[in-house]
Design an enzyme around this catalytic site. Structure first.
Site, PDB file in Angstrom:
ATOM      1  N   ARG A 122      -1.804   0.871  -3.963  1.00  0.00           N
ATOM      2  CA  ARG A 122      -3.050   1.479  -4.459  1.00  0.00           C
ATOM      3  C   ARG A 122      -3.931   0.558  -5.280  1.00  0.00           C
ATOM      4  O   ARG A 122      -3.433  -0.308  -5.998  1.00  0.00           O
ATOM      5  CB  ARG A 122      -2.702   2.717  -5.290  1.00  0.00           C
ATOM      6  CG  ARG A 122      -2.117   3.819  -4.437  1.00  0.00           C
ATOM      7  CD  ARG A 122      -1.616   5.001  -5.251  1.00  0.00           C
ATOM      8  NE  ARG A 122      -1.122   6.052  -4.355  1.00  0.00           N
ATOM      9  CZ  ARG A 122       0.072   6.023  -3.745  1.00  0.00           C
ATOM     10  NH1 ARG A 122       0.888   5.025  -3.961  1.00  0.00           N
ATOM     11  NH2 ARG A 122       0.431   6.989  -2.928  1.00  0.00           N
ATOM     12  N   HIS A 147      -3.266   1.298   0.769  1.00  0.00           N
ATOM     13  CA  HIS A 147      -2.895   0.542   1.969  1.00  0.00           C
ATOM     14  C   HIS A 147      -4.096   0.070   2.804  1.00  0.00           C
ATOM     15  O   HIS A 147      -4.104   0.178   4.028  1.00  0.00           O
ATOM     16  CB  HIS A 147      -1.956   1.374   2.841  1.00  0.00           C
ATOM     17  CG  HIS A 147      -0.607   1.627   2.210  1.00  0.00           C
ATOM     18  ND1 HIS A 147      -0.035   0.790   1.295  1.00  0.00           N
ATOM     19  CD2 HIS A 147       0.285   2.653   2.384  1.00  0.00           C
ATOM     20  CE1 HIS A 147       1.154   1.269   0.928  1.00  0.00           C
ATOM     21  NE2 HIS A 147       1.369   2.398   1.560  1.00  0.00           N
ATOM     22  N   HIS A 218       5.695  -1.525   6.327  1.00  0.00           N
ATOM     23  CA  HIS A 218       5.991  -0.153   5.887  1.00  0.00           C
ATOM     24  C   HIS A 218       6.972   0.548   6.836  1.00  0.00           C
ATOM     25  O   HIS A 218       6.766   1.708   7.190  1.00  0.00           O
ATOM     26  CB  HIS A 218       4.687   0.640   5.767  1.00  0.00           C
ATOM     27  CG  HIS A 218       4.753   1.796   4.837  1.00  0.00           C
ATOM     28  ND1 HIS A 218       5.708   2.788   4.939  1.00  0.00           N
ATOM     29  CD2 HIS A 218       3.988   2.138   3.773  1.00  0.00           C
ATOM     30  CE1 HIS A 218       5.512   3.682   3.994  1.00  0.00           C
ATOM     31  NE2 HIS A 218       4.474   3.309   3.257  1.00  0.00           N
ATOM     32  N   ASP A 290       8.699   6.785  -5.713  1.00  0.00           N
ATOM     33  CA  ASP A 290       7.528   6.196  -5.051  1.00  0.00           C
ATOM     34  C   ASP A 290       6.957   5.205  -6.069  1.00  0.00           C
ATOM     35  O   ASP A 290       5.840   5.355  -6.541  1.00  0.00           O
ATOM     36  CB  ASP A 290       6.517   7.293  -4.683  1.00  0.00           C
ATOM     37  CG  ASP A 290       5.456   6.804  -3.702  1.00  0.00           C
ATOM     38  OD1 ASP A 290       5.409   5.587  -3.438  1.00  0.00           O
ATOM     39  OD2 ASP A 290       4.664   7.645  -3.223  1.00  0.00           O
ATOM     40  N   GLU A 354       9.070  -1.510   0.489  1.00  0.00           N
ATOM     41  CA  GLU A 354       7.903  -2.351   0.773  1.00  0.00           C
ATOM     42  C   GLU A 354       7.839  -3.480  -0.252  1.00  0.00           C
ATOM     43  O   GLU A 354       7.463  -3.258  -1.397  1.00  0.00           O
ATOM     44  CB  GLU A 354       6.636  -1.495   0.691  1.00  0.00           C
ATOM     45  CG  GLU A 354       6.662  -0.262   1.569  1.00  0.00           C
ATOM     46  CD  GLU A 354       5.858   0.894   0.973  1.00  0.00           C
ATOM     47  OE1 GLU A 354       4.664   0.741   0.713  1.00  0.00           O
ATOM     48  OE2 GLU A 354       6.444   1.971   0.753  1.00  0.00           O
TER      49      GLU A 354
HETATM   50  C1  GLA Z   1       3.416   4.429   0.310  1.00  0.00           C
HETATM   51  C2  GLA Z   1       2.919   5.175  -0.850  1.00  0.00           C
HETATM   52  C3  GLA Z   1       3.366   6.586  -0.793  1.00  0.00           C
HETATM   53  C4  GLA Z   1       2.984   7.231   0.521  1.00  0.00           C
HETATM   54  C5  GLA Z   1       3.523   6.388   1.640  1.00  0.00           C
HETATM   55  C6  GLA Z   1       3.073   6.920   2.977  1.00  0.00           C
HETATM   56  O1  GLA Z   1       4.756   4.172   0.210  1.00  0.00           O
HETATM   57  O2  GLA Z   1       3.297   4.579  -2.076  1.00  0.00           O
HETATM   58  O3  GLA Z   1       2.803   7.315  -1.843  1.00  0.00           O
HETATM   59  O4  GLA Z   1       1.601   7.313   0.633  1.00  0.00           O
HETATM   60  O5  GLA Z   1       3.077   5.090   1.512  1.00  0.00           O
HETATM   61  O6  GLA Z   1       3.203   8.272   3.106  1.00  0.00           O
END
Ligand code: GLA
Length: 390
Positions: A122, A147, A218, A290, A354
């Protein structure tokens, strides 16, 4: 001889369980799902042969001397399948994915298997300033850019060149101001399958104007096999004493905080499910894991992440030059897509790891820089290596 008896037995088990499934009891359906790894196979290439924006898409297959196979499409540079042996020597597809480009397009915001850029993760409020100039991006994730924006590298067609049976080269020219990012960025990504059962992804880029770059992959993994159900019993170890806590829109607060005493402490192996349900504000913000973990000082010969599938015994070790990793526990998976093995992408049935620079670095002066200047080369690589624990 032994081999053919064994495969005949496997076949008859498969036929028997298919027969049982016709009676459609729920537990039998479950059995069929669990046995999908028996039929691990690369999808038919026909679902990947298209012309998009005048460019041809395909499904490419890499294979090493141990029979490990990877399938990659140049639509979004996506890793579609990865077949590795489990503790019994049976091939298991550890990558969750779809069987066609149309499927990948429909599941767009999940980024299944994709190469991500120009900026992985982000950027707060879709804005950043570089050399005194403010740049505005498309906000595709609430108030933020995720992304790469509206059309990230996950949805473009890469130029592909299969170098040999274990190496695929993908290139893409991301034009000046594409998705609001400055500079023509020339990118080269190479997927290479080693005979040590490691899938290496190396990234290179150059620009003609100062820009920001954060490339990653990803892929969603389920080490028990794509379509085999929950990942909550997988064990995870991440060599990270610190992580970057986030606000409710998943933008880092700017602090780098210790994991000690929190559900983010994976310095010793623990299952994903052991603490994911803890009452913890950060877990609430992420709807699970996350978050960006900040690796301890390491070289690219240290396995900074180890994940083990509880049923298959398959271990995935990650080696990387990147300073961090987004561990995403599939919290937004909601069963909206029908995947390669006929299963749905149900909640937490796969996870992503990732490797990356930290989210929102362009707006966070105390994070490692993601700037790339003309004349410099962005160069980084990550390897996902597979073995078994018995
Ligand atoms: C990344 C983001 C998550 C989500 C995934 C896809 O990992 O950090 O919040 O958006 O992509 O769903």
């Amino acid at each position: 001889m032994y081999k053919s008896i064994k495969s005949a037995a496997v076949l008859s088990v498969a036929i028997l369980s298919l027969g049982a499934c016709n009676q459609t009891s729920k537990s039998n359906q479950q059995k069929m799902t669990d046995s999908t790894s028996l039929q691990a196979k690369i999808p038919d290439s026909s679902g990947f042969t298209q012309t998009i924006d005048g460019k041809q898409t395909h499904l490419f297959t890499l294979k090493n001397k141990n029979g490990v196979e990877a399938a990659i499409t140049n639509f979004g540079g996506r890793l579609v399948s990865l077949l590795v042996p489990d503790k019994n020597g049976k091939m298991v597809d550890v990558v969750e994915g779809l069987s066609s480009i149309d499927g990948y397009k429909k599941a767009g915001s999940s980024y299944f298997g994709a190469l991500i850029g120009r900026y992985g993760n982000r950027i707060a409020k879709g804005k950043f300033t570089l050399e005194g100039k403010e740049y505005t991006l498309f906000k595709n994730n609430g108030p933020n850019t995720l992304h790469g924006g509206k059309v990230g590298y996950d949805e473009v067609v890469w130029d592909a060149k299969q170098i040999d049976s274990t190496t695929l080269q993908l290139t893409y020219l991301s034009k000046d101001m594409e998705e609001g990012f400055p500079g023509n960025l020339n990118i080269k990504v190479v997927y290479h399958l080693g005979d040590d059962n490691g899938l290496n992804i190396s990234y290179e880029a150059t620009t003609d104007k100062t820009t920001v770059v954060n490339l990653t992959n990803h892929a969603y993994y389920n080490l028990n096999g794509a379509g085999s159900g929950t990942i909550l019993n997988h064990s995870v170890q991440i060599l990270a004493d610190n992580y970057t806590p986030v606000d409710s829109t998943l933008i880092p607060t700017g602090k780098i905080e210790p994991v000690k005493g929190t559900p983010f402490d994976y310095t010793k192996p623990a299952t994903i499910g052991s603490r994911i349900g803890d009452a913890n504000e950060q877990l609430k913000n992420g709807k699970g894991y996350d978050h960006n973990f900040v690796f301890n000082k390491h070289t690219d010969t240290t396995a900074v992440v180890k994940v083990v599938g509880d049923k298959s015994g398959i271990e995935m070790d990650i080696y990387t030059e990147e300073p961090g990793i987004q561990f995403y526990s599939g919290n937004f998976m909601a069963g909206a897509n029908t995947m390669k093995y006929g299963n749905k992408d149900d909640h937490r049935t796969a996870f992503a790891m990732e490797t990356q620079h930290f989210p929102d670095s362009p707006n966070q002066p105390n994070f490692p820089s993601t700037e790339l200047k003309p004349g410099k080369v962005y160069k980084t690589s990550t390897e996902y290596k597979f073995s078994v624990v018995k």
